[in-house]
Design an enzyme around this catalytic site. Structure first.
Site, short mmCIF file in Angstrom:
data_model
loop_
_atom_site.label_atom_id
_atom_site.label_comp_id
_atom_site.label_asym_id
_atom_site.label_seq_id
_atom_site.Cartn_x
_atom_site.Cartn_y
_atom_site.Cartn_z
CE LYS A 87 -5.07 -0.72 -1.82
NZ LYS A 87 -4.15 -0.08 -0.86
CG ASP B 58 -1.64 1.26 1.46
OD1 ASP B 58 -2.34 1.70 0.53
OD2 ASP B 58 -1.49 1.86 2.55
CG MET B 59 1.08 3.64 -3.01
SD MET B 59 2.85 3.65 -3.33
CE MET B 59 3.11 5.38 -3.61
CG ASP B 60 -1.47 7.81 0.28
OD1 ASP B 60 -0.77 8.83 0.31
OD2 ASP B 60 -2.01 7.38 -0.76
CG ASN C 47 -7.67 1.14 1.01
OD1 ASN C 47 -7.21 1.30 2.15
ND2 ASN C 47 -7.12 1.71 -0.04
N GLY D 231 -5.06 2.89 -3.69
CA GLY D 231 -6.34 3.44 -4.10
C GLY D 231 -6.18 4.57 -5.09
CG ASP E 166 -2.45 2.44 6.34
OD1 ASP E 166 -2.80 3.53 6.82
OD2 ASP E 166 -2.53 2.20 5.12
#
Length: 268
Positions: free
Chosen positions: A195, A8-10, A221, A43, A218
């Site tokens: 995902k 995941d990114m953020d 999603n 996302g 985290d």
């Protein structure tokens, strides 16, 4: 043992200031040198991933990315869409009508028009700016019922969004994938778009088994991909319900949590 790690990114790969630490960059490169696929699973739209893909060197014909919470899987180098699962303009009309009834702002992503919204709200501006993409203001009801929509989002202050979410029609949870990606974002996607399905389809495409996959996240999603993964990892800053389903809880995104996972489970 592990052949693919989906990040995941953020709140996961990115620190609060939107940067990736040097330790994490080094760990990712070492994992790639061992032949492990490193896949960004976000996302965000693909445009919002490009600077990070470039920064990490994930730009070859052997690199892949999941955007829009798995609604779109793309080969980064060739730009080929490996899979896309969408909703319709008719679905958007329905969600928009409900959003007006419950008093929550909304925006959406169109395959043709990109980021679209009927109104320049605070979190729509935030979406535009963090991804560096243009925004088209349009009355959603003007779009054709067969217009292709990637996802629609309810976007507002948490104290407005949370009670609004409680008023969503119960059947939405059967018709769509509904995920809370941030306190101020609720995302509504194709029923098969999440995902977990995205990582699963990419792994199948690459001939990789679920038990050979690590997923790190985290927020809400990320739940589907953590449930899929052979090794599911929650960040130290993750929502409590995400920590509860994870096999392992790493350090926070401010403490090189992703690097710690790679060093412990891939490089050790």
């Amino acid at each position: 043992m592990y052949k693919l790690i989906a990040l995941d990114m953020d709140g996961t790969l990115l620190r609060g200031d939107g940067t990736i630490s040097e330790r994490t960059k080094s760990a990712i490169q070492q994992a790639r040198q061992k032949g492990v696929k490193v896949v960004l699973a976000s996302g965000r739209p693909i445009e919002g991933l490009e600077r990070y893909l470039t920064e990490l060197g994930l730009t070859t014909d052997d690199d892949y990315a999941l955007s829009y919470n798995g609604a779109l899987i793309k080969n980064v180098g060739t730009r080929e869409n490996i899979c896309s699962q969408l909703i319709s303009g008719k679905d958007l009309h329905d969600v928009y009508a409900v959003s007006q009834q419950i008093g929550v702002n909304t925006h959406a992503f169109s395959t043709e028009l990109g980021l679209i919204s009927p109104k320049l709200s605070h979190y729509t501006v935030h979406e535009r700016d963090i991804n560096g993409i243009p925004l088209t203001l349009i009355d959603f009801n003007e779009l054709a019922e067969d217009h292709q929509i990637i996802k629609v989002m309810l976007v507002d202050e948490p104290e407005i969004l949370s009670p609004g979410v409680e008023q969503l029609p119960v059947d939405y949870y059967d018709r769509f994938t509904v995920v809370r990606s941030a306190p101020f974002f609720l995302e509504i996607l194709n029923k098969n778009s999440n995902k977990g399905n995205g990582v699963s389809m990419l792994a199948d495409y690459l001939g990789i088994k679920a038990e050979e996959v690590i997923c790190v996240g985290d927020a809400g999603n990320d739940a589907h991909m953590l449930e899929y993964a052979g090794l599911s990892v929650a960040m130290g800053n993750a929502f409590d319900d995400i920590k509860a389903i994870a096999d392992y809880v790493t350090h926070s995104n401010e403490e090189d949590g992703v690097a710690h996972v790679i060093e412990k489970f891939i490089l050790a």
